[in-house]
Write a protein that holds these residues in place. Structure first.
Motif, PDB file in Angstrom:
ATOM      1  N   GLY A  94       0.813  -1.207   0.000  1.00 38.63           N
ATOM      2  CA  GLY A  94       0.000   0.000   0.000  1.00 38.63           C
ATOM      3  C   GLY A  94       0.849   1.260   0.000  1.00 38.63           C
ATOM      4  N   LEU A  95       1.934   1.265   0.790  1.00 39.53           N
ATOM      5  CA  LEU A  95       2.837   2.425   0.820  1.00 39.53           C
ATOM      6  C   LEU A  95       3.513   2.642  -0.534  1.00 39.53           C
ATOM      7  CD1 LEU A  95       4.896   2.397   4.159  1.00 39.53           C
ATOM      8  CD2 LEU A  95       3.209   4.069   3.412  1.00 39.53           C
ATOM      9  N   ILE A  96       3.910   1.556  -1.164  1.00 41.82           N
ATOM     10  CA  ILE A  96       4.563   1.664  -2.476  1.00 41.82           C
ATOM     11  C   ILE A  96       3.589   2.265  -3.489  1.00 41.82           C
ATOM     12  CG2 ILE A  96       5.548   0.353  -4.401  1.00 41.82           C
ATOM     13  CD1 ILE A  96       6.560  -1.681  -2.227  1.00 41.82           C
ATOM     14  N   ASN A  97       2.375   1.741  -3.524  1.00 43.92           N
ATOM     15  CA  ASN A  97       1.374   2.251  -4.474  1.00 43.92           C
ATOM     16  C   ASN A  97       0.991   3.695  -4.171  1.00 43.92           C
ATOM     17  OD1 ASN A  97       1.339  -0.159  -5.924  1.00 43.92           O
ATOM     18  ND2 ASN A  97      -0.236  -1.038  -4.620  1.00 43.92           N
ATOM     19  N   GLU A  98       0.877   4.027  -2.905  1.00 47.09           N
ATOM     20  CA  GLU A  98       0.572   5.398  -2.510  1.00 47.09           C
ATOM     21  C   GLU A  98       1.712   6.338  -2.918  1.00 47.09           C
ATOM     22  OE1 GLU A  98       0.502   7.740   1.676  1.00 47.09           O
ATOM     23  OE2 GLU A  98      -0.772   5.955   1.608  1.00 47.09           O
ATOM     24  N   SER A  99       2.949   5.849  -2.835  1.00 47.19           N
ATOM     25  CA  SER A  99       4.108   6.649  -3.237  1.00 47.19           C
ATOM     26  C   SER A  99       4.059   7.003  -4.715  1.00 47.19           C
ATOM     27  CB  SER A  99       5.412   5.909  -2.908  1.00 47.19           C
ATOM     28  OG  SER A  99       5.530   5.715  -1.514  1.00 47.19           O
ATOM     29  N   VAL A 100       3.554   6.085  -5.535  1.00 48.25           N
ATOM     30  CA  VAL A 100       3.377   6.368  -6.957  1.00 48.25           C
ATOM     31  C   VAL A 100       2.272   7.410  -7.127  1.00 48.25           C
ATOM     32  CG1 VAL A 100       2.640   5.402  -9.172  1.00 48.25           C
ATOM     33  CG2 VAL A 100       4.209   4.108  -7.691  1.00 48.25           C
ATOM     34  N   GLU A 101       1.163   7.214  -6.428  1.00 45.25           N
ATOM     35  CA  GLU A 101       0.022   8.137  -6.552  1.00 45.25           C
ATOM     36  C   GLU A 101       0.388   9.563  -6.189  1.00 45.25           C
ATOM     37  OE1 GLU A 101      -3.148   6.495  -4.161  1.00 45.25           O
ATOM     38  OE2 GLU A 101      -3.117   4.617  -5.289  1.00 45.25           O
ATOM     39  N   ILE A 102       1.222   9.746  -5.155  1.00 47.26           N
ATOM     40  CA  ILE A 102       1.575  11.109  -4.736  1.00 47.26           C
ATOM     41  C   ILE A 102       2.816  11.650  -5.444  1.00 47.26           C
ATOM     42  CG2 ILE A 102       0.412  10.878  -2.514  1.00 47.26           C
ATOM     43  CD1 ILE A 102       3.116  10.530  -1.176  1.00 47.26           C
ATOM     44  N   GLY A 103       3.409  10.821  -6.320  1.00 49.33           N
ATOM     45  CA  GLY A 103       4.494  11.290  -7.171  1.00 49.33           C
ATOM     46  C   GLY A 103       5.900  11.210  -6.602  1.00 49.33           C
ATOM     47  N   ILE A 104       6.103  10.455  -5.522  1.00 50.49           N
ATOM     48  CA  ILE A 104       7.466  10.355  -4.979  1.00 50.49           C
ATOM     49  C   ILE A 104       8.172   9.090  -5.458  1.00 50.49           C
ATOM     50  CG2 ILE A 104       6.950  11.794  -2.964  1.00 50.49           C
ATOM     51  CD1 ILE A 104       6.875   9.227  -1.259  1.00 50.49           C
ATOM     52  N   LEU A 105       7.461   8.264  -6.220  1.00 50.62           N
ATOM     53  CA  LEU A 105       8.035   7.077  -6.840  1.00 50.62           C
ATOM     54  C   LEU A 105       7.471   6.995  -8.253  1.00 50.62           C
ATOM     55  CD1 LEU A 105       9.691   4.449  -6.644  1.00 50.62           C
ATOM     56  CD2 LEU A 105       7.657   3.337  -5.691  1.00 50.62           C
ATOM     57  N   LYS A 106       8.378   6.932  -9.221  1.00 47.66           N
ATOM     58  CA  LYS A 106       7.981   6.950 -10.633  1.00 47.66           C
ATOM     59  C   LYS A 106       7.742   5.546 -11.169  1.00 47.66           C
ATOM     60  CE  LYS A 106       8.720  11.409 -10.845  1.00 47.66           C
ATOM     61  NZ  LYS A 106       7.633  12.238 -10.411  1.00 47.66           N
ATOM     62  N   LYS A 107       6.700   5.443 -11.997  1.00 50.31           N
ATOM     63  CA  LYS A 107       6.392   4.166 -12.675  1.00 50.31           C
ATOM     64  C   LYS A 107       7.438   3.948 -13.755  1.00 50.31           C
ATOM     65  CE  LYS A 107       2.439   1.999 -11.574  1.00 50.31           C
ATOM     66  NZ  LYS A 107       2.228   0.613 -11.382  1.00 50.31           N
TER      67      LYS A 107
END
Length: 196
Positions: free
Chosen positions: A183-196
């Motif tokens: 959940g944290l990993i996916n949330e990190s993508v949603e908020i833009g701190i981890l790029k797909k």
């Protein structure tokens, strides 16, 4: 005359103080200061004590504590390898094996053999204890990176697929903690701190 066994143990204790000087890429929570290996190991030990109830299987907590406290001692000689390093493998290396033999070999033989066996068990990641210890080892930097707006992911251009691959080891030790971590990993993508 001083006890030879005690002298060996004291020399080992003095040697492992060097773990405090091994800088990791990961930064402390909400900070721009890099964590060192001693801080990392201490944090993992407390995480084990707090989160043991979430292990997929019953575990020997003392053995897990030993694993998380000694797993990075080899980095005194081998140095820290960034988990997302593209040039050097993060897996058990000959360099780490030599370091384990030298550093743990400072202890009396039965202690040296025990520490090497615990280190090997952690590295192999096959027992329930090793799986849980490795889950803690992967969870801590995830929590740190999310507290630092992407931290090392941003700094080194690490993408979602690599983070997901490396962090998925968590599920081998704890489904509950993996669900939280995913959940944290996916949330990190949603908020833009981890790029797909």
């Amino acid at each position: 005359m001083l006890n030879e066994r005690l002298l060996k143990q004291i020399e080992f204790i003095k040697e492992i103080d060097n773990v405090k000087y091994i800088q990791r890429k990961t930064k402390l929570f909400n900070s721009d200061r890099n964590e060192n290996d001693a801080e990392h190991s201490w944090h993992l030990a407390l995480m084990v004590l707090v989160l043991t109830e979430h292990s997929n299987q019953p575990i020997d907590v003392l053995k897990v504590l030993k694993m998380v406290l000694i797993h990075d001692i080899v980095e005194i000689d081998a140095r820290d390898t960034f988990i997302y390093d593209t040039q050097k493998s993060h897996s058990n290396t000959e360099e780490e094996r030599l370091a384990a033999n030298r550093i743990f070999g400072m202890l009396p033989k039965e202690q040296a053999d025990e520490f090497i066996a615990i280190w090997e068990e952690f590295e192999a990641g096959e027992t329930h204890e090793a799986k849980f210890a490795r889950a803690m080892d992967r969870l801590a930097p995830l929590l740190q990176n999310t507290s630092n707006n992407g931290g090392t992911w941003q700094e080194f251009g690490v993408k979602y697929s690599k983070v997901y691959e490396k962090k998925s080891v968590i599920k081998e030790g704890s489904d509950t903690i993996w669900n939280f971590a995913e959940g944290l990993i996916n949330e990190s993508v949603e908020i833009g701190i981890l790029k797909k």
